[in-house]
Scaffold this motif. Structure first.
Motif, short mmCIF file in Angstrom:
data_model
loop_
_atom_site.label_atom_id
_atom_site.label_comp_id
_atom_site.label_asym_id
_atom_site.label_seq_id
_atom_site.Cartn_x
_atom_site.Cartn_y
_atom_site.Cartn_z
N ALA A 189 0.83 -1.21 0.00
CA ALA A 189 0.00 0.00 0.00
C ALA A 189 0.87 1.26 0.00
N ALA A 190 1.95 1.24 0.78
CA ALA A 190 2.84 2.42 0.83
C ALA A 190 3.48 2.67 -0.53
N GLY A 191 3.96 1.62 -1.17
CA GLY A 191 4.52 1.79 -2.52
C GLY A 191 3.46 2.25 -3.51
N GLY A 192 2.25 1.70 -3.37
CA GLY A 192 1.16 2.10 -4.26
C GLY A 192 0.77 3.55 -4.08
N ILE A 193 0.82 4.02 -2.84
CA ILE A 193 0.48 5.44 -2.59
C ILE A 193 1.45 6.35 -3.33
N TRP A 194 2.74 6.00 -3.33
CA TRP A 194 3.72 6.83 -4.04
C TRP A 194 3.43 6.86 -5.54
N TRP A 195 3.15 5.68 -6.11
CA TRP A 195 2.81 5.63 -7.54
C TRP A 195 1.51 6.38 -7.80
N GLY A 196 0.54 6.21 -6.93
CA GLY A 196 -0.73 6.91 -7.09
C GLY A 196 -0.57 8.41 -7.02
N LEU A 197 0.28 8.87 -6.11
CA LEU A 197 0.55 10.31 -6.01
C LEU A 197 1.19 10.82 -7.30
N PHE A 198 2.14 10.06 -7.80
CA PHE A 198 2.82 10.43 -9.05
C PHE A 198 1.82 10.54 -10.20
N VAL A 246 -5.52 14.13 -7.74
CA VAL A 246 -4.49 13.66 -6.81
C VAL A 246 -5.09 12.66 -5.81
N LEU A 247 -6.24 12.99 -5.24
CA LEU A 247 -6.87 12.08 -4.28
C LEU A 247 -7.29 10.76 -4.92
N THR A 248 -7.79 10.81 -6.14
CA THR A 248 -8.16 9.60 -6.86
C THR A 248 -6.91 8.74 -7.12
N GLY A 249 -5.84 9.39 -7.54
CA GLY A 249 -4.58 8.67 -7.76
C GLY A 249 -4.08 8.01 -6.49
N LEU A 250 -4.16 8.74 -5.37
CA LEU A 250 -3.75 8.17 -4.08
C LEU A 250 -4.60 6.96 -3.70
N LEU A 251 -5.92 7.07 -3.88
CA LEU A 251 -6.82 5.99 -3.52
C LEU A 251 -6.57 4.74 -4.38
N PHE A 252 -6.48 4.93 -5.69
CA PHE A 252 -6.23 3.79 -6.57
C PHE A 252 -4.85 3.19 -6.29
#
Length: 157
Positions: free
Chosen positions: A67-76, A95-101
């Protein structure tokens, strides 16, 4: 057929050290003495891989790490999509949608990766390659000069 004597990789030895920082300091000293360090090579011998176990890997840790790695990619991805957003609120929602996904897919991939090991590797670790000895090698035409500089340096230390 011509015969030739092959030179060892990196040239001839001008110094040998127990640790990489010592070999690095020797090359740094050669550089400080205006020696042409482009003629120098550090070669580690008797290599071994050291793996330090840092902790136990559980379902929770695997999912959290994913999840932590995914949050970074989602933020990007969210920030990239936010660049093309027509308004400020669209930017925030991108940005929030990217973070969630990113969080969801990262957690999912973390769980799938952990499940794929089937309990064969239930720990986390870091690996490092170390050598027993580090030789400072030099081009044969400059070796005597390098040896003299390093000999004076070792007498001072």
């Amino acid at each position: 057929m011509s015969m030739s004597v092959s030179m060892p990789l990196g040239g001839v030895q001008v110094g040998s050290y127990d640790s990489y920082p010592q070999a690095q300091a020797a090359v740094d000293h050669l550089s400080d003495e205006k020696f042409a360090v482009e003629n120098v090579t550090i070669i580690g011998s008797d290599l071994r891989m050291v793996e330090r176990v840092t902790g136990r890997l559980t379902w929770g840790r695997a999912i959290a790490a994913g999840a932590a790695g995914g949050i970074w990619w989602g933020l990007f991805v969210g920030l990239l999509l936010g660049i093309f957003a027509p308004s400020g609120t669209s930017w925030v929602s991108s940005v929030l949608t990217g973070l969630l996904f990113g969080l969801v897919f990262g957690a999912l991939f973390g769980a799938m990766g952990y499940a794929a090991t089937r309990g064969k590797r239930d720990f986390t670790s870091t690996s490092q390659i170390t050598a027993s000895r580090y030789d400072v090698m030099c081009d044969p035409s400059r070796a005597e000069e390098a040896r003299a500089i390093l000999a004076r340096w070792s007498l001072r230390n």
